[in-house]
Design a protein around this motif. Structure first.
Motif, PDB file in Angstrom:
ATOM      1  N   PRO A 241      27.812   1.627   1.699  1.00  0.00           N
ATOM      2  CA  PRO A 241      26.364   1.621   1.456  1.00  0.00           C
ATOM      3  C   PRO A 241      25.939   2.261   0.139  1.00  0.00           C
ATOM      4  O   PRO A 241      24.855   1.982  -0.356  1.00  0.00           O
ATOM      5  N   TYR A 242      26.767   3.120  -0.462  1.00  0.00           N
ATOM      6  CA  TYR A 242      26.350   3.842  -1.661  1.00  0.00           C
ATOM      7  C   TYR A 242      27.027   3.325  -2.932  1.00  0.00           C
ATOM      8  O   TYR A 242      26.937   3.960  -3.984  1.00  0.00           O
ATOM      9  N   ILE A 243      27.703   2.186  -2.859  1.00  0.00           N
ATOM     10  CA  ILE A 243      28.434   1.720  -4.023  1.00  0.00           C
ATOM     11  C   ILE A 243      27.486   1.272  -5.145  1.00  0.00           C
ATOM     12  O   ILE A 243      27.769   1.474  -6.331  1.00  0.00           O
ATOM     13  N   LYS A 244      26.343   0.701  -4.793  1.00  0.00           N
ATOM     14  CA  LYS A 244      25.381   0.293  -5.818  1.00  0.00           C
ATOM     15  C   LYS A 244      24.794   1.514  -6.532  1.00  0.00           C
ATOM     16  O   LYS A 244      24.654   1.526  -7.755  1.00  0.00           O
ATOM     17  N   GLN A 245      24.459   2.541  -5.753  1.00  0.00           N
ATOM     18  CA  GLN A 245      23.922   3.756  -6.347  1.00  0.00           C
ATOM     19  C   GLN A 245      24.938   4.407  -7.272  1.00  0.00           C
ATOM     20  O   GLN A 245      24.581   4.956  -8.322  1.00  0.00           O
ATOM     21  N   LEU A 246      26.221   4.340  -6.906  1.00  0.00           N
ATOM     22  CA  LEU A 246      27.259   4.914  -7.746  1.00  0.00           C
ATOM     23  C   LEU A 246      27.367   4.162  -9.078  1.00  0.00           C
ATOM     24  O   LEU A 246      27.515   4.784 -10.142  1.00  0.00           O
ATOM     25  N   ASN A 247      27.277   2.846  -9.023  1.00  0.00           N
ATOM     26  CA  ASN A 247      27.303   2.054 -10.259  1.00  0.00           C
ATOM     27  C   ASN A 247      26.174   2.450 -11.206  1.00  0.00           C
ATOM     28  O   ASN A 247      26.378   2.621 -12.413  1.00  0.00           O
ATOM     29  N   TRP A 248      24.978   2.586 -10.647  1.00  0.00           N
ATOM     30  CA  TRP A 248      23.833   2.950 -11.478  1.00  0.00           C
ATOM     31  C   TRP A 248      23.906   4.397 -11.938  1.00  0.00           C
ATOM     32  O   TRP A 248      23.366   4.738 -13.007  1.00  0.00           O
ATOM     33  N   HIS A 249      24.556   5.270 -11.170  1.00  0.00           N
ATOM     34  CA  HIS A 249      24.757   6.652 -11.615  1.00  0.00           C
ATOM     35  C   HIS A 249      25.588   6.679 -12.902  1.00  0.00           C
ATOM     36  O   HIS A 249      25.232   7.361 -13.874  1.00  0.00           O
ATOM     37  N   PHE A 250      26.687   5.914 -12.924  1.00  0.00           N
ATOM     38  CA  PHE A 250      27.507   5.840 -14.126  1.00  0.00           C
ATOM     39  C   PHE A 250      26.722   5.207 -15.284  1.00  0.00           C
ATOM     40  O   PHE A 250      26.856   5.609 -16.443  1.00  0.00           O
ATOM     41  N   PHE A 251      25.895   4.215 -14.963  1.00  0.00           N
ATOM     42  CA  PHE A 251      25.124   3.526 -15.996  1.00  0.00           C
ATOM     43  C   PHE A 251      24.158   4.485 -16.690  1.00  0.00           C
ATOM     44  O   PHE A 251      24.120   4.561 -17.927  1.00  0.00           O
ATOM     45  N   PHE A 252      23.370   5.235 -15.915  1.00  0.00           N
ATOM     46  CA  PHE A 252      22.378   6.118 -16.526  1.00  0.00           C
ATOM     47  C   PHE A 252      23.030   7.348 -17.161  1.00  0.00           C
ATOM     48  O   PHE A 252      22.466   7.921 -18.101  1.00  0.00           O
ATOM     49  N   THR A 253      24.197   7.742 -16.681  1.00  0.00           N
ATOM     50  CA  THR A 253      24.942   8.805 -17.358  1.00  0.00           C
ATOM     51  C   THR A 253      25.376   8.348 -18.744  1.00  0.00           C
ATOM     52  O   THR A 253      25.241   9.082 -19.733  1.00  0.00           O
ATOM     53  N   ALA A 254      25.895   7.122 -18.820  1.00  0.00           N
ATOM     54  CA  ALA A 254      26.285   6.559 -20.120  1.00  0.00           C
ATOM     55  C   ALA A 254      25.070   6.402 -21.031  1.00  0.00           C
ATOM     56  O   ALA A 254      25.152   6.645 -22.245  1.00  0.00           O
ATOM     57  N   MET A 255      23.941   6.011 -20.468  1.00  0.00           N
ATOM     58  CA  MET A 255      22.714   5.864 -21.262  1.00  0.00           C
ATOM     59  C   MET A 255      22.285   7.207 -21.844  1.00  0.00           C
ATOM     60  O   MET A 255      21.920   7.302 -23.030  1.00  0.00           O
ATOM     61  N   LEU A 256      22.346   8.263 -21.033  1.00  0.00           N
ATOM     62  CA  LEU A 256      21.985   9.596 -21.506  1.00  0.00           C
ATOM     63  C   LEU A 256      22.917  10.036 -22.626  1.00  0.00           C
ATOM     64  O   LEU A 256      22.473  10.627 -23.626  1.00  0.00           O
ATOM     65  N   PHE A 257      24.201   9.752 -22.485  1.00  0.00           N
ATOM     66  CA  PHE A 257      25.167  10.155 -23.502  1.00  0.00           C
ATOM     67  C   PHE A 257      24.931   9.410 -24.824  1.00  0.00           C
ATOM     68  O   PHE A 257      24.856  10.024 -25.890  1.00  0.00           O
TER      69      PHE A 257
END
Length: 421
Positions: free
Chosen positions: A103-119
């Protein structure tokens, strides 16, 4: 007689069936004779052509409006495009049954996405954010602290995502989960590599974003038009609709457009001036030598009937020819790559968010290749790499605290005083 009747009765429908088959074959041959490889002669393509044209006009209108609003709004547009691209690419390898068990795999994908965006955006825009906050000492110190620990914050967020991934691994789902993990990281590399160069181009001057992007749009439009009306010879098997006629016609049009468009865009200071902060006001600056008109004498072989013997051009127009050459010959290979990618996944388009065009990713394939080249060309052949006062001040404001800057000011003053005495 009975045997004859028995044998002749089934022969009648067989004969009729053969006759029908022959008649069908004749009709098909006739269709082939009357058929033409030109798309313009395919009436079913006209509806698609009109839908595509309507969507293109809306996109161009929106694009012009955002460019008119300035650097910050263009950057926001790039961020929105990134999010749509990531969404389309994430969905390619999604499987509903497996996702129900995770159930949380989509949220995990977006977590990595916004972390990369912040970096990525933190590294590009940190100094400009500090320049924007210099008027308020509290916010300046806050921003300076965030800039100082920016890399540590991004790494901490990534480690949280990494631990989240490990703790959610489920038996019999390992292969799917690790596939999603690898796919997510590949998306981050593809999306943020090109976007980081795009944003860097924007703040070097909207000109360096607008010209390359416009050349790709022009090349795409005229490749479709020339291919639609004149296309006969297939260009590449990966993309059957692409033709040599469309490729050559679009290449000539793009190179000519690059030379003319650079002259037009290069005369507006708010397009050519670099932006050193995140404000939204109009820019005024001293024109760079690249954007100062110079007389150019036409060669001796120019026909006598030609009305001009001398014309005024901008030096940047010669650089624009290089951009136009790349946009017309090399950048389309980004589209060929995307076509092969879609064939591998057996899909027609990456999405359906743009009527007649497919998804956002379908329109960004060539733009990604072009943005990287434009940045490398700009930094290698145009932007001066020498140390300047502005660059030193940027380093001081970014890496030193307010107290350290004061101490540097006192020491520098003392050194200059001793040198003059």
């Amino acid at each position: 007689m009975e045997e004859e009747n028995v044998t002749s009765s089934p022969s009648t429908p067989v004969h009729r069936l053969r006759h029908r088959r022959r008649s069908n074959e004749v009709v098909m041959d006739g269709d082939k004779v009357n058929a033409s490889p030109l798309l313009v002669n395919d009436r079913n393509k006209y509806k698609s052509f009109m839908v595509r044209t309507y969507s293109t006009l809306w996109m161009i209108g929106g694009f012009v409006l955002v460019v008119y609003m300035g650097h910050l709004y263009i950057t926001a547009m790039v961020v929105v495009i990134q999010i749509f691209m990531a969404k389309e690419l994430f969905n390619l390898l999604r499987k509903a049954p497996e996702d129900k068990c995770l159930p949380y795999i989509k949220q995990l994908n977006w977590h990595f996405f916004f972390t990369a965006m912040l970096f990525v955006y933190g590294r590009i825009l940190s100094q400009r954010l500090a320049n924007t906050m210099t008027a308020d000492q509290f916010f300046y110190r806050l921003v300076s602290g965030l800039i100082k620990y920016h890399m540590a914050i991004c790494y901490l967020l990534y480690i949280i995502g990494f631990m989240w991934f490990i703790l959610t691994l489920k038996k019999k789902m390992y292969k799917y989960q690790f596939g999603q993990y690898a796919w997510t990281h590949m998306i981050l590399i593809v999306v943020f590599t090109q976007s980081s160069f795009t944003v860097a181009n924007i703040f070097e001057g909207i000109f360096w974003f607008l010209l390359p992007a416009s050349l790709i749009i022009i090349n795409d439009i005229f490749a479709y038009i020339f291919g639609f009306f004149f296309g006969r010879t297939p260009l590449i098997k990966l993309s059957p609709k692409k033709t040599w006629e469309g490729f050559i016609g679009a290449s000539v049009t793009t190179i000519i457009s690059a030379f003319v468009l650079a002259n037009i865009l290069g005369r507006f200071p708010w397009l050519t001036c670099p932006r050193q902060d995140l404000s939204t006001g109009w820019l005024q600056c001293d024109a760079d030598p690249l954007f100062k008109p110079e007389p150019f004498a036409l060669p001796a072989w120019t026909p006598e009937w030609f009305p001009w013997k001398e014309m005024t051009i901008l030096p940047v127009q010669w650089h624009a020819l290089c951009l136009g050459l790349f946009a017309s010959i090399i950048a389309p290979f980004g589209g060929f790559f995307a076509s092969g990618f879609k064939r591998a996944f057996k899909i027609k388009d990456f999405g359906d968010s743009i009527p007649g065009h497919g998804g956002i990713t379908d329109r960004m394939d060539c733009q990604m290749v072009m943005a990287v080249f434009a940045y490398i060309y700009l930094q290698s052949f145009i932007v001066s790499q020498s140390v300047s006062v502005d660059k030193i001040l940027d380093q001081i404001l970014t890496n030193l605290t307010f107290e350290e800057q004061q101490a540097l000011f006192v020491k520098l003053g003392q050194m200059l005083k001793d040198k003059l005495s």
